[in-house]
Design a protein around this motif. Structure first.
Motif, PDB file in Angstrom:
ATOM      1  N   LYS A 210      32.167   7.751 -31.688  1.00 29.27           N
ATOM      2  CA  LYS A 210      32.317   6.852 -32.838  1.00 29.27           C
ATOM      3  C   LYS A 210      30.940   6.521 -33.382  1.00 29.27           C
ATOM      4  CE  LYS A 210      34.951   4.478 -35.601  1.00 29.27           C
ATOM      5  NZ  LYS A 210      35.984   5.183 -36.415  1.00 29.27           N
ATOM      6  N   ARG A 211      30.805   6.524 -34.736  1.00 30.83           N
ATOM      7  CA  ARG A 211      29.537   6.183 -35.375  1.00 30.83           C
ATOM      8  C   ARG A 211      29.761   5.009 -36.324  1.00 30.83           C
ATOM      9  NH1 ARG A 211      26.481  10.571 -39.072  1.00 30.83           N
ATOM     10  NH2 ARG A 211      28.562  10.588 -39.990  1.00 30.83           N
ATOM     11  N   ILE A 212      28.894   4.005 -36.257  1.00 32.10           N
ATOM     12  CA  ILE A 212      28.990   2.865 -37.158  1.00 32.10           C
ATOM     13  C   ILE A 212      27.609   2.536 -37.712  1.00 32.10           C
ATOM     14  CG2 ILE A 212      30.989   1.877 -35.990  1.00 32.10           C
ATOM     15  CD1 ILE A 212      29.157  -0.110 -34.665  1.00 32.10           C
ATOM     16  N   LYS A 213      27.578   1.840 -38.857  1.00 32.54           N
ATOM     17  CA  LYS A 213      26.329   1.423 -39.491  1.00 32.54           C
ATOM     18  C   LYS A 213      26.348  -0.091 -39.672  1.00 32.54           C
ATOM     19  CE  LYS A 213      27.106   4.116 -42.998  1.00 32.54           C
ATOM     20  NZ  LYS A 213      26.971   4.802 -44.299  1.00 32.54           N
ATOM     21  N   VAL A 214      25.172  -0.701 -39.507  1.00 30.20           N
ATOM     22  CA  VAL A 214      25.031  -2.145 -39.648  1.00 30.20           C
ATOM     23  C   VAL A 214      23.834  -2.438 -40.533  1.00 30.20           C
ATOM     24  CG1 VAL A 214      24.689  -4.339 -38.434  1.00 30.20           C
ATOM     25  CG2 VAL A 214      26.021  -2.520 -37.368  1.00 30.20           C
ATOM     26  N   ILE A 226      23.667  -9.509 -33.098  1.00 29.12           N
ATOM     27  CA  ILE A 226      24.499  -8.472 -33.716  1.00 29.12           C
ATOM     28  C   ILE A 226      24.458  -7.167 -32.933  1.00 29.12           C
ATOM     29  CG2 ILE A 226      24.767  -6.997 -35.746  1.00 29.12           C
ATOM     30  CD1 ILE A 226      25.845  -9.759 -36.167  1.00 29.12           C
ATOM     31  N   GLU A 227      23.254  -6.740 -32.531  1.00 32.60           N
ATOM     32  CA  GLU A 227      23.152  -5.453 -31.840  1.00 32.60           C
ATOM     33  C   GLU A 227      23.917  -5.477 -30.521  1.00 32.60           C
ATOM     34  OE1 GLU A 227      19.696  -2.336 -30.365  1.00 32.60           O
ATOM     35  OE2 GLU A 227      19.319  -3.726 -32.016  1.00 32.60           O
ATOM     36  N   GLN A 228      23.822  -6.579 -29.798  1.00 32.15           N
ATOM     37  CA  GLN A 228      24.570  -6.714 -28.545  1.00 32.15           C
ATOM     38  C   GLN A 228      26.066  -6.701 -28.816  1.00 32.15           C
ATOM     39  OE1 GLN A 228      23.605 -10.228 -26.345  1.00 32.15           O
ATOM     40  NE2 GLN A 228      25.196  -9.914 -24.822  1.00 32.15           N
ATOM     41  N   LEU A 229      26.468  -7.376 -29.895  1.00 30.59           N
ATOM     42  CA  LEU A 229      27.887  -7.421 -30.240  1.00 30.59           C
ATOM     43  C   LEU A 229      28.407  -6.039 -30.618  1.00 30.59           C
ATOM     44  CD1 LEU A 229      30.423  -9.087 -30.791  1.00 30.59           C
ATOM     45  CD2 LEU A 229      29.587  -9.468 -33.120  1.00 30.59           C
ATOM     46  N   VAL A 230      27.603  -5.266 -31.361  1.00 30.11           N
ATOM     47  CA  VAL A 230      28.005  -3.907 -31.736  1.00 30.11           C
ATOM     48  C   VAL A 230      28.259  -3.073 -30.488  1.00 30.11           C
ATOM     49  CG1 VAL A 230      27.155  -1.748 -32.734  1.00 30.11           C
ATOM     50  CG2 VAL A 230      26.921  -3.881 -34.000  1.00 30.11           C
ATOM     51  N   ARG A 231      27.379  -3.181 -29.513  1.00 34.48           N
ATOM     52  CA  ARG A 231      27.539  -2.415 -28.280  1.00 34.48           C
ATOM     53  C   ARG A 231      28.799  -2.851 -27.518  1.00 34.48           C
ATOM     54  NH1 ARG A 231      22.804   0.330 -26.785  1.00 34.48           N
ATOM     55  NH2 ARG A 231      21.098   0.007 -28.263  1.00 34.48           N
ATOM     56  N   GLN A 232      29.067  -4.154 -27.495  1.00 31.31           N
ATOM     57  CA  GLN A 232      30.267  -4.640 -26.824  1.00 31.31           C
ATOM     58  C   GLN A 232      31.531  -4.128 -27.514  1.00 31.31           C
ATOM     59  OE1 GLN A 232      29.725  -8.873 -26.942  1.00 31.31           O
ATOM     60  NE2 GLN A 232      28.434  -8.919 -25.113  1.00 31.31           N
ATOM     61  N   ARG A 233      31.531  -4.152 -28.846  1.00 31.95           N
ATOM     62  CA  ARG A 233      32.725  -3.705 -29.578  1.00 31.95           C
ATOM     63  C   ARG A 233      32.928  -2.205 -29.432  1.00 31.95           C
ATOM     64  NH1 ARG A 233      35.980  -7.001 -29.218  1.00 31.95           N
ATOM     65  NH2 ARG A 233      37.253  -5.979 -30.785  1.00 31.95           N
ATOM     66  N   TYR A 382      19.274   6.123 -41.652  1.00 30.89           N
ATOM     67  CA  TYR A 382      19.842   5.282 -42.719  1.00 30.89           C
ATOM     68  C   TYR A 382      18.793   4.351 -43.329  1.00 30.89           C
ATOM     69  CZ  TYR A 382      24.092   6.887 -40.451  1.00 30.89           C
ATOM     70  OH  TYR A 382      25.070   7.663 -39.898  1.00 30.89           O
ATOM     71  N   ALA A 383      17.518   4.742 -43.228  1.00 34.37           N
ATOM     72  CA  ALA A 383      16.436   3.894 -43.733  1.00 34.37           C
ATOM     73  C   ALA A 383      16.561   3.643 -45.240  1.00 34.37           C
ATOM     74  CB  ALA A 383      15.084   4.529 -43.413  1.00 34.37           C
ATOM     75  N   GLU A 384      17.007   4.642 -45.997  1.00 32.21           N
ATOM     76  CA  GLU A 384      17.107   4.490 -47.452  1.00 32.21           C
ATOM     77  C   GLU A 384      18.100   3.406 -47.849  1.00 32.21           C
ATOM     78  OE1 GLU A 384      17.970   8.172 -49.302  1.00 32.21           O
ATOM     79  OE2 GLU A 384      15.960   9.000 -49.035  1.00 32.21           O
ATOM     80  N   THR A 385      19.108   3.183 -47.040  1.00 33.11           N
ATOM     81  CA  THR A 385      20.107   2.152 -47.350  1.00 33.11           C
ATOM     82  C   THR A 385      19.878   0.880 -46.544  1.00 33.11           C
ATOM     83  OG1 THR A 385      21.612   3.143 -45.711  1.00 33.11           O
ATOM     84  CG2 THR A 385      21.870   3.825 -48.009  1.00 33.11           C
ATOM     85  N   ASN A 386      18.720   0.787 -45.888  1.00 32.61           N
ATOM     86  CA  ASN A 386      18.343  -0.399 -45.105  1.00 32.61           C
ATOM     87  C   ASN A 386      19.397  -0.723 -44.049  1.00 32.61           C
ATOM     88  OD1 ASN A 386      16.581  -2.476 -44.413  1.00 32.61           O
ATOM     89  ND2 ASN A 386      17.650  -3.965 -45.704  1.00 32.61           N
ATOM     90  N   GLN A 387      19.829   0.316 -43.321  1.00 34.03           N
ATOM     91  CA  GLN A 387      20.838   0.147 -42.295  1.00 34.03           C
ATOM     92  C   GLN A 387      20.371   0.764 -40.973  1.00 34.03           C
ATOM     93  OE1 GLN A 387      23.941   2.083 -44.674  1.00 34.03           O
ATOM     94  NE2 GLN A 387      25.190   0.232 -44.396  1.00 34.03           N
ATOM     95  N   ILE A 388      21.010   0.328 -39.893  1.00 32.25           N
ATOM     96  CA  ILE A 388      20.800   0.915 -38.573  1.00 32.25           C
ATOM     97  C   ILE A 388      22.119   1.538 -38.135  1.00 32.25           C
ATOM     98  CG2 ILE A 388      20.259   0.447 -36.151  1.00 32.25           C
ATOM     99  CD1 ILE A 388      18.538  -1.852 -37.037  1.00 32.25           C
ATOM    100  N   GLY A 389      22.041   2.730 -37.575  1.00 32.67           N
ATOM    101  CA  GLY A 389      23.248   3.398 -37.099  1.00 32.67           C
ATOM    102  C   GLY A 389      23.359   3.347 -35.583  1.00 32.67           C
ATOM    103  N   PHE A 390      24.588   3.359 -35.107  1.00 38.03           N
ATOM    104  CA  PHE A 390      24.861   3.418 -33.674  1.00 38.03           C
ATOM    105  C   PHE A 390      25.913   4.493 -33.440  1.00 38.03           C
ATOM    106  CE2 PHE A 390      23.443  -0.870 -34.532  1.00 38.03           C
ATOM    107  CZ  PHE A 390      22.605  -1.164 -33.466  1.00 38.03           C
ATOM    108  N   ILE A 391      25.643   5.397 -32.508  1.00 38.27           N
ATOM    109  CA  ILE A 391      26.618   6.428 -32.136  1.00 38.27           C
ATOM    110  C   ILE A 391      26.988   6.237 -30.670  1.00 38.27           C
ATOM    111  CG2 ILE A 391      27.070   8.885 -31.828  1.00 38.27           C
ATOM    112  CD1 ILE A 391      25.170   9.478 -34.069  1.00 38.27           C
TER     113      ILE A 391
END
Length: 413
Positions: A210-214, A226-233, A382-391
């Protein structure tokens, strides 16, 4: 926290007792429940479901609060805030004292000219370029508002094998045909000749990802981690994906589920219809399913039902007119003296020919991983959209390895 959970469980027990009283009155008068009684009974059931969710919520919140130790529970950006300049960088712009002061002045006279330079600059961070769009200041707490998570329990009751490290699959020998029993004979005879037939069960972990962007801004300014929450979810969502497959998977590039009839798992010969009607599980049907297992399996067996089926089973009485689910007994969470689990992914369409539950020795549901869950953080992509991705990635497989350790409850025709 524990005291609140105990109170909720007692309230649940009282509601169950009240619901049974409604049924008892109708049965004592040898009649069906009236429309008013049905409404009352259903209201009790609805309240019981709510309390069940409250109990699960309290237990999960206690666990989450432990993981969030160190995150502030106080409103940020208040006057007199002891935070130094470096810590205040993580405060949301609308929570800063300068913004609050400017916002108050704007509400009072509507004239931006009366603001100090610092206040005007503070007000501009959340307004349009002209400074005309005013955003009210906000306070944030660390509690996250979300729907209640579904239960994930299959890994707790199943046989989770060590992760694969040197091969692509796990094979286990099976005894498909056993030798006959020994023969009573004489000293010089060796008994009748017999043979054994061996086969193999193979588990081959399948990839799931699964890949998500924040938003980078959200990560920087949010008062919750937020980053900890993303990992938990991500971890929870991977667990749910597995749980669905352990229940209903077809075994094609995913685990084989317990409610899927298959020669590679639990075939149709383990479907128990005896005693059940076309729309309901009966007391006789539950007995037939339990004793379709050998004694050694019964001692280690668990039931799995959807909550809709458990609600129906709560109305069932034994041959001595006692409810088989008695909240006041020492086995309140057991059916026919065996524990039960409720899953949102178990079958709940109670019509002819459908599955309604299962009992089994889950030591014979095997789960094997080749890759434990890994999460990769993507910064530049995702630097151009000012986002961080998590896979998130994982590889796992699961299947019943001994069909006689299980008995599926099936509704009649």
């Amino acid at each position: 926290m524990k005291e609140k959970i105990r109170e909720l469980r007692q309230k649940r027990a009282n509601l169950i007792q009240n619901a049974r009283g409604v049924v008892d009155r109708a049965e004592g008068e040898k009649r069906s429940m009236s429309a008013e009684e049905e409404t009352t009974w259903n209201s009790y059931m609805t309240e019981i479901d709510k309390i069940d969710k409250q109990i699960e919520r309290e237990e999960r919140m206690a666990a989450l609060e432990d993981t969030l130790t160190g995150a502030t529970h106080e409103p940020v950006g208040q006057s007199g805030d002891p935070k130094g300049p470096e810590q205040r960088e993580n405060i949301h712009p609308t929570d800063r004292e300068e913004y609050r002061s400017a916002f108050a002045k704007k509400l009072m006279d509507g004239n931006l000219a009366n603001l100090t330079v610092e206040e005007a600059r503070a007000l501009a961070v959340s307004s349009a370029s002209s400074g005309s769009n005013i955003v009210a200041p906000q306070q944030w707490v660390t509690q996250l508002i979300k729907d209640l998570d579904n239960a994930v329990f299959m890994r707790k009751i199943s046989n989770v094998l060590p992760a694969l490290t040197t091969s692509d699959s796990l094979g286990a020998p099976t005894l498909d045909a056993d030798v006959d029993d020994a023969d009573w004979t004489t000293e010089l005879q060796t008994g009748n000749e017999g043979s054994m037939d061996f086969g193999k069960r193979e588990l081959k972990p399948n990839p799931v990802a699964k890949r998500i962007k924040v938003s980078n801004k959200l990560v920087k300014f949010s008062s919750i981690p937020i980053e900890q929450l993303v990992r938990q979810r991500l971890a929870y969502k991977f667990g749910i994906t597995e749980e669905k497959a352990f229940m209903l998977g077809d075994g094609v590039a995913k685990p084989l589920g317990i409610f899927t009839a298959s020669d590679n798992g639990i075939d149709a010969s383990r479907d128990i219809v005896e005693g059940n009607t076309a729309t309901a599980v009966t007391y006789d049907g539950l007995i037939a399913a339990k004793f379709a297992l050998k004694g050694a399996h019964v001692q280690n067996a668990n039931w799995i039902f959807h909550r809709d089926v458990v609600k129906q089973i709560m109305k069932i009485k034994d041959n001595e007119n006692r409810y088989i689910l008695d909240p006041n007994s020492a086995v309140a969470d057991k059916i026919l003296d065996r524990p039960y689990y409720m899953s949102e992914y178990a079958p709940n369409v109670l019509t002819a020919g459908n599955y309604a539950g299962i009992i089994g020795d889950f030591d014979y549901y095997w789960i094997v991983d080749a890759l434990n869950m890994e999460i990769q953080r993507l910064v530049e992509l995702y630097a151009e959209t000012n986002q961080i991705g998590f896979i998130g990635r994982k590889e796992t497989d699961g299947a019943p390895v001994l069909k006689t350790a299980f008995a599926r409850i099936k509704l009649g025709a």
